[in-house]
Design a protein around this motif. Structure first.
Motif, mmCIF file in Angstrom:
data_model
loop_
_atom_site.group_PDB
_atom_site.id
_atom_site.type_symbol
_atom_site.label_atom_id
_atom_site.label_comp_id
_atom_site.label_asym_id
_atom_site.label_seq_id
_atom_site.Cartn_x
_atom_site.Cartn_y
_atom_site.Cartn_z
ATOM 1 N N ARG A 198 0.804 -1.230 0.000
ATOM 2 C CA ARG A 198 0.000 0.000 0.000
ATOM 3 C C ARG A 198 0.840 1.285 0.000
ATOM 4 N NH1 ARG A 198 -5.689 1.712 -0.015
ATOM 5 N NH2 ARG A 198 -5.433 3.907 0.407
ATOM 6 N N GLU A 226 0.716 3.980 -3.027
ATOM 7 C CA GLU A 226 0.252 5.347 -2.764
ATOM 8 C C GLU A 226 1.289 6.376 -3.213
ATOM 9 O OE1 GLU A 226 -0.779 5.668 1.373
ATOM 10 O OE2 GLU A 226 -2.737 4.728 1.062
ATOM 11 N N ASP A 278 -9.362 11.500 -8.895
ATOM 12 C CA ASP A 278 -10.283 12.280 -8.057
ATOM 13 C C ASP A 278 -11.071 13.287 -8.886
ATOM 14 O OD1 ASP A 278 -9.515 10.875 -5.805
ATOM 15 O OD2 ASP A 278 -8.144 12.431 -5.068
ATOM 16 N N SER A 337 -17.365 5.446 -5.027
ATOM 17 C CA SER A 337 -16.369 5.608 -3.965
ATOM 18 C C SER A 337 -15.323 4.495 -4.024
ATOM 19 C CB SER A 337 -17.052 5.622 -2.598
ATOM 20 O OG SER A 337 -17.699 4.394 -2.371
ATOM 21 N N ASP A 396 -11.645 3.293 -3.983
ATOM 22 C CA ASP A 396 -10.312 3.728 -3.568
ATOM 23 C C ASP A 396 -9.325 3.213 -4.609
ATOM 24 O OD1 ASP A 396 -7.706 3.842 -2.463
ATOM 25 O OD2 ASP A 396 -8.534 3.834 -0.436
ATOM 26 N N ASN A 403 -6.152 3.386 -4.833
ATOM 27 C CA ASN A 403 -4.966 2.710 -4.292
ATOM 28 C C ASN A 403 -5.285 1.269 -3.907
ATOM 29 O OD1 ASN A 403 -2.984 4.886 -4.415
ATOM 30 N ND2 ASN A 403 -4.281 5.894 -2.902
ATOM 31 N N ASP A 404 -6.426 1.044 -3.276
ATOM 32 C CA ASP A 404 -6.830 -0.328 -2.952
ATOM 33 C C ASP A 404 -6.989 -1.156 -4.220
ATOM 34 O OD1 ASP A 404 -6.859 -0.127 -0.194
ATOM 35 O OD2 ASP A 404 -9.023 0.207 -0.055
#
Length: 100
Positions: A21, A25, A38, A54, A56, A58-59
């Motif tokens: 992670r 990131e 975003d 929604s 994520d 990065n996930d």
């Protein structure tokens, strides 16, 4: 054909996600991907049925990276199980010597 890979996936995925992670990131932020994503999500909210997105990013990237990692490992495991020439170490020869 991939029992060992699935075992390692079950036992290590959470720790690997935690380790991957921060690297993901940092890379995503440096490349500008997060800002662009975003912006895109912000615009999607104004579209019909676009609200409530929604994800994520990065996930998502970490999960896909781990999917790729375990895919490659599974392919190697299949080769080791079916191809005696792929058993290049004493350990592999001992574990898979009678398989195939």
């Amino acid at each position: 054909d991939t029992a060992a890979t699935e075992y390692f996936r079950a036992k290590t995925s959470d720790r690997l996600k935690t380790a991957f992670r921060p690297v993901v990131e940092k890379s995503m932020k440096q490349s500008g991907v997060v800002q662009r994503y975003d912006d895109l999500i912000g615009r999607a909210g104004s579209l019909p049925f676009g609200g409530g997105v929604s994800l994520d990013i990065n996930d998502y990237v970490v999960d896909r990276a781990l999917d790729g990692l375990f895919y490659v490992i599974a392919q190697q495991e299949k080769d080791i199980r079916t191809n005696p020439a792929a058993r290049v170490t004493d350990l592999l020869k001992g574990v898979f010597g009678n398989v195939g």
